[in-house]
Motif scaffolding. Structure first.
Motif, PDB file in Angstrom:
ATOM      1  N   THR A 425       0.735  -0.919   0.373  1.00  0.00           N
ATOM      2  CA  THR A 425      -0.253   0.297   0.332  1.00  0.00           C
ATOM      3  C   THR A 425       0.725   1.338  -0.023  1.00  0.00           C
ATOM      4  N   ASP A 426       1.729   0.836  -0.143  1.00  0.00           N
ATOM      5  CA  ASP A 426       3.179   2.528   0.574  1.00  0.00           C
ATOM      6  C   ASP A 426       4.059   1.792  -1.066  1.00  0.00           C
ATOM      7  N   LEU A 427       4.107   2.257  -2.285  1.00  0.00           N
ATOM      8  CA  LEU A 427       4.727   1.488  -2.935  1.00  0.00           C
ATOM      9  C   LEU A 427       6.173   2.228  -3.612  1.00  0.00           C
ATOM     10  N   ASP A 428       6.396   3.403  -3.057  1.00  0.00           N
ATOM     11  CA  ASP A 428       6.796   4.496  -2.706  1.00  0.00           C
ATOM     12  C   ASP A 428       7.676   4.824  -1.505  1.00  0.00           C
ATOM     13  N   ARG A 429       7.744   4.348  -0.609  1.00  0.00           N
ATOM     14  CA  ARG A 429       7.728   4.045   0.553  1.00  0.00           C
ATOM     15  C   ARG A 429       7.967   5.904   1.132  1.00  0.00           C
ATOM     16  N   ILE A 430       7.037   7.142   0.994  1.00  0.00           N
ATOM     17  CA  ILE A 430       7.098   7.962   1.333  1.00  0.00           C
ATOM     18  C   ILE A 430       7.091   7.535   2.485  1.00  0.00           C
ATOM     19  N   PHE A 431       6.022   6.801   3.640  1.00  0.00           N
ATOM     20  CA  PHE A 431       5.876   6.434   5.243  1.00  0.00           C
ATOM     21  C   PHE A 431       6.638   5.105   5.511  1.00  0.00           C
ATOM     22  N   ASN A 432       6.943   5.529   6.834  1.00  0.00           N
ATOM     23  CA  ASN A 432       7.606   4.883   7.723  1.00  0.00           C
ATOM     24  C   ASN A 432       6.936   4.637   9.590  1.00  0.00           C
ATOM     25  N   ILE A 433       7.166   3.678  10.086  1.00  0.00           N
ATOM     26  CA  ILE A 433       6.239   3.737  11.298  1.00  0.00           C
ATOM     27  C   ILE A 433       7.781   3.093  12.695  1.00  0.00           C
ATOM     28  N   TYR A 434       7.703   3.968  13.190  1.00  0.00           N
ATOM     29  CA  TYR A 434       8.495   3.014  14.735  1.00  0.00           C
ATOM     30  C   TYR A 434       7.908   1.522  14.859  1.00  0.00           C
ATOM     31  N   SER A 435       8.503   0.655  15.233  1.00  0.00           N
ATOM     32  CA  SER A 435       7.779  -0.676  15.339  1.00  0.00           C
ATOM     33  C   SER A 435       7.518  -0.977  16.373  1.00  0.00           C
ATOM     34  N   GLY A 436       8.075   0.048  17.584  1.00  0.00           N
ATOM     35  CA  GLY A 436       7.974   0.218  18.949  1.00  0.00           C
ATOM     36  C   GLY A 436       6.604   1.223  19.465  1.00  0.00           C
ATOM     37  N   ASN A 437       6.196   1.853  19.130  1.00  0.00           N
ATOM     38  CA  ASN A 437       5.479   2.549  19.348  1.00  0.00           C
ATOM     39  C   ASN A 437       4.175   3.247  18.556  1.00  0.00           C
ATOM     40  N   GLY A 438       5.031   2.614  17.316  1.00  0.00           N
ATOM     41  CA  GLY A 438       3.108   3.274  15.711  1.00  0.00           C
ATOM     42  C   GLY A 438       3.796   4.258  16.086  1.00  0.00           C
ATOM     43  N   SER A 439       4.572   4.766  15.826  1.00  0.00           N
ATOM     44  CA  SER A 439       4.446   6.340  15.088  1.00  0.00           C
ATOM     45  C   SER A 439       5.155   6.585  13.646  1.00  0.00           C
ATOM     46  N   LEU A 440       4.188   7.214  13.139  1.00  0.00           N
ATOM     47  CA  LEU A 440       4.157   7.186  11.397  1.00  0.00           C
ATOM     48  C   LEU A 440       5.443   8.572  11.584  1.00  0.00           C
ATOM     49  N   PHE A 441       6.214   8.283  10.588  1.00  0.00           N
ATOM     50  CA  PHE A 441       6.951   9.573  10.148  1.00  0.00           C
ATOM     51  C   PHE A 441       6.838   9.297   9.000  1.00  0.00           C
ATOM     52  N   LEU A 442       7.558  10.448   8.139  1.00  0.00           N
ATOM     53  CA  LEU A 442       8.181  10.877   6.814  1.00  0.00           C
ATOM     54  C   LEU A 442       8.736   9.889   6.100  1.00  0.00           C
ATOM     55  N   SER A 443       9.537   9.402   5.234  1.00  0.00           N
ATOM     56  CA  SER A 443      10.231   8.619   5.009  1.00  0.00           C
ATOM     57  C   SER A 443      10.546  10.018   3.204  1.00  0.00           C
ATOM     58  N   LYS A 444      10.013  10.607   3.013  1.00  0.00           N
ATOM     59  CA  LYS A 444       9.961  11.412   1.722  1.00  0.00           C
ATOM     60  C   LYS A 444       9.307  12.911   1.711  1.00  0.00           C
ATOM     61  N   PRO A 445       9.738  13.409   1.453  1.00  0.00           N
ATOM     62  CA  PRO A 445       9.181  14.687   1.182  1.00  0.00           C
ATOM     63  C   PRO A 445       7.743  14.198   0.240  1.00  0.00           C
ATOM     64  N   LEU A 446       6.555  15.120   0.530  1.00  0.00           N
ATOM     65  CA  LEU A 446       5.371  15.229   0.045  1.00  0.00           C
ATOM     66  C   LEU A 446       5.033  15.956  -0.796  1.00  0.00           C
ATOM     67  N   ASP A 447       4.140  15.505  -2.296  1.00  0.00           N
ATOM     68  CA  ASP A 447       3.485  16.713  -2.846  1.00  0.00           C
ATOM     69  C   ASP A 447       2.419  17.098  -2.859  1.00  0.00           C
ATOM     70  N   ARG A 448       1.083  17.844  -2.402  1.00  0.00           N
ATOM     71  CA  ARG A 448      -0.544  17.529  -2.796  1.00  0.00           C
ATOM     72  C   ARG A 448      -1.173  17.784  -3.970  1.00  0.00           C
TER      73      ARG A 448
END
Length: 789
Positions: A425-448
């Motif tokens: 569901t995230d082929l471009d790997r824009i998002f990632n998550i901390y495996s311990g606490n479930g916090s989502l963070f950005l791996s790439k810039p966004l373009d609305r």
């Protein structure tokens, strides 16, 4: 038998008496010569009459089924014309004359020749006459008389059916009619009691009785239950002679079935039931079956199950199986072992078709207690929400946390959980998550403007049991920031007429912006500062996201200036303010009096009147095409001398180096030696660039093999190292051939492909010794004269 003989004697005594005492009904007046007087006793007080008569007979009677040794005497015919001298002859005709009944033609005595059956024929009509033997004339007119057959009891009663079938509801009262049987007797009902039938019951007591005269069978016991006994066989006898001794009888069988009524309520065979269910059972899962017994059948045994009360009435349900009349307990809601482990239900079974006549027997329902225990299983993690919505600004920095998902193990053990993002569901790997606490963070810039929404799936997995995992959808909405400048909405082809007036509108422009501000777009238009006061055109902002281009002077000349460039700045109204400069190209065109464009090309003023603009454009295109062909031909000629193997610097795909030099034959000593590509014994020296065709082919001398006595793996490694260190190798991936065929064959080769690598000339004289088939080769290669030729 003695009784029968006595009756016969009496009967015939009576008959004979009647014959002599009863006067004849016929009177003769022509043939009668004498009279016989029949009188009554004197004390009768009546006048005597004299009657002439010729015949002396009366109505005759016979008993059927006569079994005496002699023929049965019927009677005697006699006329007063008979003098006893034998001159008269008596003749008998009619029913059975001559076969059943015979007459003595001399005396007139009538006898029955055969045994008679009244049931076949009960009355015979005969005719008699007396004939003079000499003259053949009748002495008396023909007279008719009757012989009646008296009945005897020779037929037993017979029922209309050999077997009867009947039914009656159970629990019927005494005297309830079941069925009527009928027997008939073929004997004469008007003579004696031979046909008087009386009914009686031989088998079926004390349950049933029969009316002796009508044959109606009735119940004799009250409250007969089908559940105790369903089938009864009753034997009925029909006897004639009024049922007296000596009468004949017949029997029939009546099969009687008791039909069911709803007189029994359902009953559970046990008072409580125990079931269990895993907590993971989905709603609708059957847990078990219970059944209440009802001895009735059909619709009287139909049962409806329901849950009357209990702490599990909201969690479980019960449905009725119409085929088996069982109650199926099913899960109604999701169970949770950690919340409750035991439920109690009160199940009720009720008849659906009660009979009001038996309601006094008690309620037609029963109840049972059902206990259901919940089993604990290892459940997957459960998220705090069914789905997550996260909003993030499109200018968020890489590595910044945009949100968090939370899941926990619902089991008592509370196992640790790790989080991950489903990369499908995230082929471009824009998002990632901390495996311990479930916090989502950005791996790439966004373009609305490229993707305003991202729908990803987060997976929560138990660390101790990776098989237990669950997924949750996360919808990420990218919030817009003003990072795009407005620009012209279209490419405008603007023109101004040479005869235009000052203040004339020549074009209306609009703008678009990829951003989407919450309050909508608002654009402003103005000239760049360097052209704030343009001597030719001006920009008027219409305050509706459009602007008008106006002329500032009268008249324009194509000869002087055919095209004007008008730079316009477009601003938006969001923060931070973004702007862009768009240049509007305005052509000066010749127009008619109505302002319609006719021609905008400046060269059109110099052309002769007969040459149109389209023809000029076609001529220019032809000239350009010819120039391009000449340039391409020249470039190809140069490329033939020194053509790099790399056709395009931008082509970084795998390429196959093509060696399309076929050479000039075996005498072409300057040809490219293709043997060096496949022969591992090729010399290392005299290396040449592989991306450019060499201008000079050096004479290759045969040296000692370089790769003798080495294995294939070492050969490949050395070739790889050689290509890696080669400065003339192509800068892209190419195909290098590392074919290793081994050492030379000791038999040498006849091919001339390697003639360039040999030292000196070869001796082909041995071809002359191979016979006539190789004579041509021997002539070609065998001598110096052949070489010179």
């Amino acid at each position: 038998m003695r009784t029968h003989s006595f009756l016969t004697v009496l009967l015939w005594s009576s008959v004979l008496y009647v014959v002599h005492m009863t006067p004849s009904q016929k009177r003769t007046n022509k043939h009668s010569h004498s009279e016989r007087i029949t009188g009554l006793p004197e004390n009768d007080g009546k006048t005597l009459h004299r009657t002439k008569r010729g015949w002396m007979w009366n109505q005759f009677f016979l008993l059927e089924e006569y079994t005496g040794p002699d023929t049965q005497y019927v009677g005697k015919l006699h006329t007063d014309q008979d003098k006893g001298d034998g001159n008269l002859k008596y003749i008998l005709t009619g029913d059975g004359a001559g076969s059943l009944f015979i007459i003595d033609e001399n005396t007139g005595d009538i006898h029955a020749a055969k045994k008679l059956d009244r049931e076949e024929k009960s009355l015979y009509v005969l005719r008699a006459k007396a004939i003079d033997r000499k003259t053949g004339r009748q002495v008396e007119p023909e007279s008719e008389f009757i012989i009646k057959i008296h009945d005897i009891n020779d037929n037993e009663p017979k029922f209309t059916k050999d077997m009867y079938t009947a039914s009656i509801p159970e629990m019927s009262g005494v005297g309830t009619s079941v069925i009527q049987v009928t027997a008939t007797d073929a004997d004469d009902a008007n003579y004696g009691n031979s046909a008087k039938v009386v009914y009686s019951i031989l088998q079926g007591q004390p349950y049933f009785s029969v009316d002796p005269e009508t044959g109606i069978i009735k119940t004799a016991l009250p409250d007969m239950s089908r559940e105790n006994r369903e089938q009864y066989q009753v034997v009925i006898q029909a006897k004639d002679m009024g049922g007296q001794m000596g009468g004949l009888s017949g029997t029939t069988t009546v099969n009687i079935t008791l039909t069911d009524v709803n007189d029994n309520p359902p009953r559970f065979p046990q008072s409580s039931y125990q079931f269990s269910s895993p907590e993971s059972a989905p709603p609708g899962t059957p847990l078990g079956r219970i059944k209440a017994n009802d001895p009735d059948v059909g619709e009287n045994a139909e049962i409806e199950y329901s849950i009357s009360n209990g702490d599990g009435s909201d969690m479980f349900d019960i449905i009725t199986d119409k085929d088996t009349q069982e109650g199926i307990i099913t899960v109604k809601k999701h169970l949770d072992f950690e919340n409750k482990v035991l439920y109690t239900l009160r199940v009720e079974a009720t008849n659906t078709h009660p009979d009001p006549r038996f309601l006094q027997l008690g309620p037609f329902k029963d109840t049972a207690l059902v206990k259901i225990s919940v089993e604990d299983i290892d459940e997957p993690p459960v998220f705090s929400r069914p789905w997550y919505l996260i909003e993030v600004d499109e200018d968020a920095k890489e590595g910044s946390i945009i949100g968090q998902v939370v899941a926990q193990d619902p089991d008592v053990a509370k196992n640790a959980i790790k989080y991950s993002v489903d990369r499908h569901t995230d082929l471009d790997r824009i998002f990632n998550i901390y495996s311990g606490n479930g916090s989502l963070f950005l791996s790439k810039p966004l373009d609305r403007e490229e993707t305003p929404w991202h729908n990803i799936t987060v997976i929560a997995t138990e660390i101790n049991n990776p098989k237990q995992s669950s997924q949750i959808p996360v919808f990420i909405r990218i919030l817009d920031i003003n990072d795009h400048a407005p620009e012209f909405a279209n490419y405008y082809e603007t023109f101004v007429c040479e005869n235009a007036k000052a203040g004339q509108l020549i074009q209306t422009v609009s703008a678009i912006d990829k951003d989407q501000p919450p309050r909508g777009h608002k654009f402003f238009f103005e000239l760049v500062p360097e052209f704030a006061v343009h001597p030719n055109f001006s920009v008027v902002d219409n305050k509706d996201n459009t602007a008008g281009i106006m002329t500032r002077r009268n008249g324009y000349s194509r000869g002087k200036t055919s095209t004007y460039l008008l730079p316009i700045i477009i601003f938006d109204n969001d923060y931070p303010i973004q702007s862009s400069t768009g240049t509007l190209t305005i052509r000066v065109c010749a127009c008619d009096s109505r302002g319609n464009m006719q021609s905008c090309s400046a060269e059109a003023l110099l052309l002769p009147a007969g040459l149109s603009t389209g023809a000029l454009v076609a001529i220019l295109l032809c000239i350009i095409i010819l120039l391009v062909l000449v340039v391409l031909f020249t470039a190809l000629k140069r490329q033939r001398k020194k053509e790099p193997l790399i056709i395009s610097k931008d082509d970084v795909r795998d390429n196959i180096v093509t060696y399309n030099d076929e050479g000039g034959g075996e005498e072409d000593t300057q040809a490219f030696d293709i043997g060096t590509l496949r022969n591992p014994e090729a010399r290392e020296e005299s290396k040449m660039r592989r991306d450019v065709i060499p201008e000079t082919i050096f004479q290759i001398r045969r040296t000692a093999p370089l790769w003798e006595n080495i294995d294939v793996q070492d050969f490949i490694h050395r070739r790889l190292k050689e290509n890696d260190l080669d400065p003339a190798a192509p800068p892209y991936d190419s195909l290098a051939t590392y074919a290793y065929e081994g050492n030379d064959s000791i038999a040498n080769s006849l091919s001339s492909l390697e003639s360039l690598t040999t030292e000196g000339n070869q001796d082909y004289d041995y071809l002359s010794d191979w016979g006539p088939r190789f004579k041509k080769l021997a002539d070609m290669y065998g001598g110096e004269d052949s070489d010179r030729d």
